[in-house]
Scaffold this motif. Structure first.
Motif, mmCIF file in Angstrom:
data_model
loop_
_atom_site.group_PDB
_atom_site.id
_atom_site.type_symbol
_atom_site.label_atom_id
_atom_site.label_comp_id
_atom_site.label_asym_id
_atom_site.label_seq_id
_atom_site.Cartn_x
_atom_site.Cartn_y
_atom_site.Cartn_z
ATOM 1 N N ASN A 1 -1.999 12.993 6.268
ATOM 2 C CA ASN A 1 -3.312 12.336 6.239
ATOM 3 C C ASN A 1 -3.579 11.721 7.610
ATOM 4 N N LYS B 1 -6.154 10.221 8.568
ATOM 5 C CA LYS B 1 -7.065 9.063 8.489
ATOM 6 C C LYS B 1 -8.182 9.221 9.528
ATOM 7 N N GLU C 1 -6.706 2.597 0.978
ATOM 8 C CA GLU C 1 -7.696 2.129 1.959
ATOM 9 C C GLU C 1 -9.114 2.283 1.410
ATOM 10 N N GLU D 1 1.926 5.334 -3.325
ATOM 11 C CA GLU D 1 1.959 4.723 -1.991
ATOM 12 C C GLU D 1 1.922 3.201 -2.117
ATOM 13 N N ALA E 1 4.004 -0.628 2.293
ATOM 14 C CA ALA E 1 4.784 0.319 3.103
ATOM 15 C C ALA E 1 3.892 1.168 4.007
ATOM 16 N N ILE E 2 2.572 1.035 3.847
ATOM 17 C CA ILE E 2 1.651 1.902 4.596
ATOM 18 C C ILE E 2 1.445 1.369 6.012
ATOM 19 N N GLY E 3 1.822 2.180 6.968
ATOM 20 C CA GLY E 3 1.600 1.836 8.375
ATOM 21 C C GLY E 3 2.405 0.654 8.864
ATOM 22 N N GLY F 1 4.101 6.140 2.594
ATOM 23 C CA GLY F 1 4.308 4.805 3.170
ATOM 24 C C GLY F 1 5.440 4.847 4.172
ATOM 25 N N SER F 2 5.051 4.991 5.466
ATOM 26 C CA SER F 2 6.025 5.017 6.564
ATOM 27 C C SER F 2 7.056 6.139 6.440
ATOM 28 N N VAL F 3 6.611 7.283 5.924
ATOM 29 C CA VAL F 3 7.514 8.449 5.872
ATOM 30 C C VAL F 3 7.675 9.007 7.290
ATOM 31 N N LEU G 1 3.173 11.915 1.308
ATOM 32 C CA LEU G 1 1.830 11.761 1.886
ATOM 33 C C LEU G 1 2.059 10.940 3.150
ATOM 34 N N VAL G 2 1.867 11.591 4.281
ATOM 35 C CA VAL G 2 2.323 11.055 5.564
ATOM 36 C C VAL G 2 1.130 10.646 6.411
ATOM 37 N N GLY G 3 1.130 9.437 6.923
ATOM 38 C CA GLY G 3 0.038 8.981 7.781
ATOM 39 C C GLY G 3 0.404 9.144 9.250
#
Ligand code: G3H
Length: 255
Positions: free
Chosen positions: A10, A12, A102, A172, A176-178, A217-219, A237-239
């Motif tokens: 993702n 974003k 988000e 997610e 843990a996200i970002g 989440g921070s993968v 699901l990778v940011g």
């Protein structure tokens, strides 16, 4: 039933359409065809990059797929600024993310809206990646499993077993996200297992055995291996890490 892992990047609100082409081409170079027998890899760019990504993927005969970060619950009409599932399907999208935290937080998307968007995705043959996840306060209270299951049930309420079988779920945790603070494999497994048990309850044991449940989440390439080694974690699901082609290719290759 064995489930093929899915790694979804993702992006974003990052990368313009020219940068998008460069990233997809680097990714294709870094991910030889043999990996696709073991893992599905998809990129989720901003809407404005989709046409460029489609051209890069089609032109080079790449095996990665692509999708969108959101869609309208409506199919067409006076909805200024919205993008319909019909448009995404026409652009060759495979996936669409629905209910990312988000969107839930910044745009006030409720479970009811997430459900309508999920139905819209299914109407157009897209695979919705339905996101759930608790904030830090809920995690600290220790009610995270119940919280996630309530979100899941609300986001899928009334769908048939056949419809549920066409969905991907992404757990997610918002904390843990970002943040670089990844959930432990046991934390991820706990919620993903509860998700699968709930799918068995609301759809069937067969659907639960086949549905893919991702962790996000921070993968990164450093932690993806132990996450997907968990019995109920079927990918990521990778940011941030999906913006760096070498890193994203490395973590896709591990899965
Ligand atoms: O959709 C992706 C997630 O929000 C995870 O983002 O990998 O940058 O923590 P992150």
């Amino acid at each position: 039933m064995s489930r093929k892992p899915l790694i979804a990047g993702n992006w974003k609100m990052n990368l313009n359409h020219l940068e998008a082409i460069a990233v997809v081409q680097k990714l294709a170079f870094a991910l030889p065809e043999k990996y696709f027998a073991k893992v599905d890899v998809t990129v989720i760019p901003p809407f404005t990059d989709l046409r460029s990504v489609q051209t890069a993927v089609d032109g080079d005969g790449l095996l990665i797929t692509y999708g969108a970060q959101d869609l309208s619950p409506h199919d067409s009409g006076a909805y200024t600024g919205d993008i319909s599932g019909a448009f995404l399907a026409k652009l060759g999208c495979t996936y669409v993310v629905v209910g990312h935290s988000e969107r839930r937080t910044i745009h006030g998307e409720t479970n009811e809206i997430v459900l309508e968007k999920t139905k819209a995705a299914l109407r157009h043959g897209l695979t919705p990646i339905v996101c759930i996840g608790e904030g830090l306060d809920i995690r600290e209270q220790g009610t995270h499993v119940e919280y996630n299951i309530e979100q899941l049930k609300g986001s899928l309420a009334g769908l048939t077993a056949d419809e549920v079988s066409k969905i991907v779920i992404a757990y997610e945790p918002v904390w843990a996200i970002g943040t670089g603070k990844v959930a432990t494999p046991a934390d991820a497994q706990e919620v993903c297992a509860a998700v699968r048990a709930t799918i068995a309850e609301i759809a069937s044991a067969e659907v639960a055995a086949g549905i893919r449940v991702l962790y996000g989440g921070s993968v990164s390439s450093k932690n993806v291996g132990e996450l997907v080694a968990q019995p109920d974690v079927d990918g990521g699901l990778v940011g941030g890490a999906s913006l760096k082609p070498d890193e994203f290719a490395a973590l896709s290759a591990i899965a």
